[in-house]
Design a protein around this motif. Structure first.
Motif, PDB file in Angstrom:
ATOM      1  N   GLN A  68      47.681  41.500  35.171  1.00 40.08           N
ATOM      2  CA  GLN A  68      46.541  40.905  34.604  1.00 40.08           C
ATOM      3  C   GLN A  68      46.883  40.237  33.148  1.00 40.08           C
ATOM      4  N   SER A  71      48.343  35.798  33.372  1.00 42.19           N
ATOM      5  CA  SER A  71      47.545  34.383  32.907  1.00 42.19           C
ATOM      6  C   SER A  71      47.579  34.114  31.706  1.00 42.19           C
ATOM      7  N   GLY A 189      48.643  35.407  43.470  1.00 45.52           N
ATOM      8  CA  GLY A 189      47.762  36.323  42.581  1.00 45.52           C
ATOM      9  C   GLY A 189      48.486  37.833  42.591  1.00 45.52           C
ATOM     10  N   SER A 348      47.840  28.920  35.088  1.00 47.31           N
ATOM     11  CA  SER A 348      47.067  30.095  34.675  1.00 47.31           C
ATOM     12  C   SER A 348      45.773  30.113  35.652  1.00 47.31           C
ATOM     13  N   SER A 352      44.932  33.034  38.249  1.00 44.10           N
ATOM     14  CA  SER A 352      43.543  33.777  38.165  1.00 44.10           C
ATOM     15  C   SER A 352      42.952  33.476  39.496  1.00 44.10           C
ATOM     16  N   THR A 353      42.815  32.367  40.159  1.00 43.30           N
ATOM     17  CA  THR A 353      41.948  31.947  41.233  1.00 43.30           C
ATOM     18  C   THR A 353      42.615  32.926  42.407  1.00 43.30           C
ATOM     19  N   ARG A 355      44.613  35.457  42.409  1.00 47.77           N
ATOM     20  CA  ARG A 355      44.251  36.845  42.198  1.00 47.77           C
ATOM     21  C   ARG A 355      42.648  37.275  42.477  1.00 47.77           C
ATOM     22  N   GLN A 363      35.053  32.401  35.577  1.00 51.92           N
ATOM     23  CA  GLN A 363      36.572  32.526  35.603  1.00 51.92           C
ATOM     24  C   GLN A 363      36.920  31.712  33.982  1.00 51.92           C
ATOM     25  N   GLY A 364      37.783  32.923  33.463  1.00 48.50           N
ATOM     26  CA  GLY A 364      38.344  32.353  32.124  1.00 48.50           C
ATOM     27  C   GLY A 364      37.252  32.431  30.967  1.00 48.50           C
ATOM     28  N   ASP A 367      38.659  33.718  27.592  1.00 42.79           N
ATOM     29  CA  ASP A 367      40.235  33.803  27.721  1.00 42.79           C
ATOM     30  C   ASP A 367      40.952  33.101  26.343  1.00 42.79           C
TER      31      ASP A 367
END
Length: 439
Positions: A68, A71, A189, A348, A352-353, A355, A363-364, A367
């Motif tokens: 986790q 990213s 991921g 990153s 993330s994608t 995972r 998404q993001g 972040d």
């Protein structure tokens, strides 16, 4: 060759006046701010472990925590250079979401439907990753150009980017989630398939230990060559043992987390393996995204400390006017810093994608807060000129530990955001106090 001992009696007298802790820190040259952050991280871990009835400091949770954190850690390495140059990038979260959507659409829709590449083609993940990296690099160059050459404040440019790229991510698919991703792409991921297993993890760990020892030896040789003060031999040995123990301990934790029973059963059936009565233990080992984050940290550290570009970055952060008078092309260096930030945000996005096994509009989200907080907590000064990549990566782990621990305790999301925001403010306040003491 004899060691350099200039002013030895005077230095010995001064050292005797220091306490044992101060003498130890002076001999080992350990960063007190880094030690303080490690101490804070250990306190947080122990606190969550007690409050969660022993669930936090388990191989499963620590392995998930490392994945986790990957990213945010990758982006935090670039954010260090951005902040060191007295700039800021508020767009990294939205940029991650947009690039992730580009990668998802490329491999799940564009290549199979338009180009005609069949699903599972070995080139799909490479093309998708390359497309995302190219987009991130171009966006970073665009934002860097606006900041460096048009003299628009980075806060305004990247705040606009935060809105623009978040909207662009929605516009690409009209808000639809894109899934699933290519099987090879998903290895970035983590998960059972996205880990290197026990044997290779030990190999990586041992190679890392050897590299640490060689770095210490090389550093000592360089100090002798240029007649710089040397650390005591015991301090060199202590540092080698300490870092190697941390590395091997991390490998042991990663290898202590087994595959889920269902995954083991399917793997055994596919490979005609008989599962023994006590069950079959297959270690995850180190996750691929963790290796990507470590690689990013090593590369950016090398760029920051061993290249002319890195020296220019810190020179600009220390005194922009003096750097320009010294002949440094400050605008081009600033633009390259944002190009690097865009490239790292793209990596990153891939993590993330992969995972999530999907590209989503959310998404993001936020972040950018975690990335900036990680850099600042890691010792990067918002005044510019000061920062370490290793500190930022440790800051990313600390921020993710807070979130992971609060999720484990069932804390509501709004309260989680309150805690993260509070930690960011405290980190900046502590940085201000530290700089005042250093003056």
């Amino acid at each position: 060759m004899t060691e350099v001992t200039s002013n030895a009696p005077l230095e010995g007298a001064r050292a005797s006046e220091l306490g044992p802790v101060a003498r130890f820190l002076k001999a080992t040259e350990l960063d007190t701010r880094m030690l303080g952050m490690v101490g804070a991280l250990l306190v947080i871990w122990m606190g969550f472990h007690i409050l969660s009835n022993g669930l936090f400091l388990t191989p499963r949770n620590l392995w998930n925590l490392s994945v986790q954190s990957s990213s945010v850690a990758v982006m935090a390495t670039g954010m260090v250079l951005v902040i060191v140059t007295r700039n800021i990038d508020l767009s990294v979260g939205s940029l991650l979401g947009f690039v992730g959507m580009i990668m998802g659409v490329t491999q799940a829709m564009f290549l199979p439907r338009v180009i005609g590449l069949p699903l599972g083609d070995p080139t799909i993940w490479i093309i998708a990753l390359a497309a995302g990296l190219a987009v991130g690099l171009v966006i970073g160059a665009l934002q860097g150009f606006l900041i460096a050459y048009l003299a628009i404040p980075s806060f305004i440019v990247t705040l606009g980017g935060l809105l623009v790229w978040r909207g662009a991510a929605w516009w690409v698919t009209s808000g639809q989630t894109v899934a699933p991703m290519d099987a090879t792409f998903r290895l970035m991921g983590g998960g059972p398939g996205g880990s290197i297993g026990a044997s290779w993890s030990w190999v990586v760990g041992l190679v890392a230990c050897v590299a640490v020892i060689l770095m210490l030896m090389s550093g000592r040789a360089q100090r002798k060559r240029f007649k710089f003060p040397l650390r005591p031999v015991w301090a060199e040995v202590f540092l080698g043992i300490l870092v190697s123990s941390v590395i091997l301990g991390a490998v042991w934790v990663a290898n202590s987390y087994p595959w889920p029973a269902g995954t083991v059963r399917r793997y055994a059936e596919a490979n005609n393996i008989t599962i023994p009565e006590g069950g079959l233990f297959i270690s995850h080992g180190i996750a691929v995204p963790v290796l990507m984050a470590v690689a990013a940290g090593i590369i950016v550290t090398f760029i920051a400390t061993r290249t002319r570009f890195g020296r220019y970055v810190f020179a600009i952060g220390g005194n922009p006017e003096a750097a320009e008078l010294a002949g440094i092309n400050t605008r081009w260096v600033t633009m390259k810093v944002f190009m690097l930030m865009g490239l790292l945000a793209s990596f990153s996005a891939a993590i993330s994608t992969a995972r999530l096994n999907a590209s989503t509009n959310a998404q993001g989200t936020l972040d950018e807060l975690l990335v900036i907080a990680a850099a600042v907590i890691g010792g990067t000064s918002l005044a510019g000129g000061v920062g370490t990549v290793a500190g930022a990566m440790l800051g990313a782990v600390l921020m993710q530990s807070l979130q992971s621990g609060m999720v484990l305790l069932g804390v509501d999301t709004p309260l989680q955001n309150i805690v993260v925001g509070f930690v960011l403010v405290v980190a900046v306040w502590l940085d201000t106090l530290y700089r005042r003491r250093a003056q």
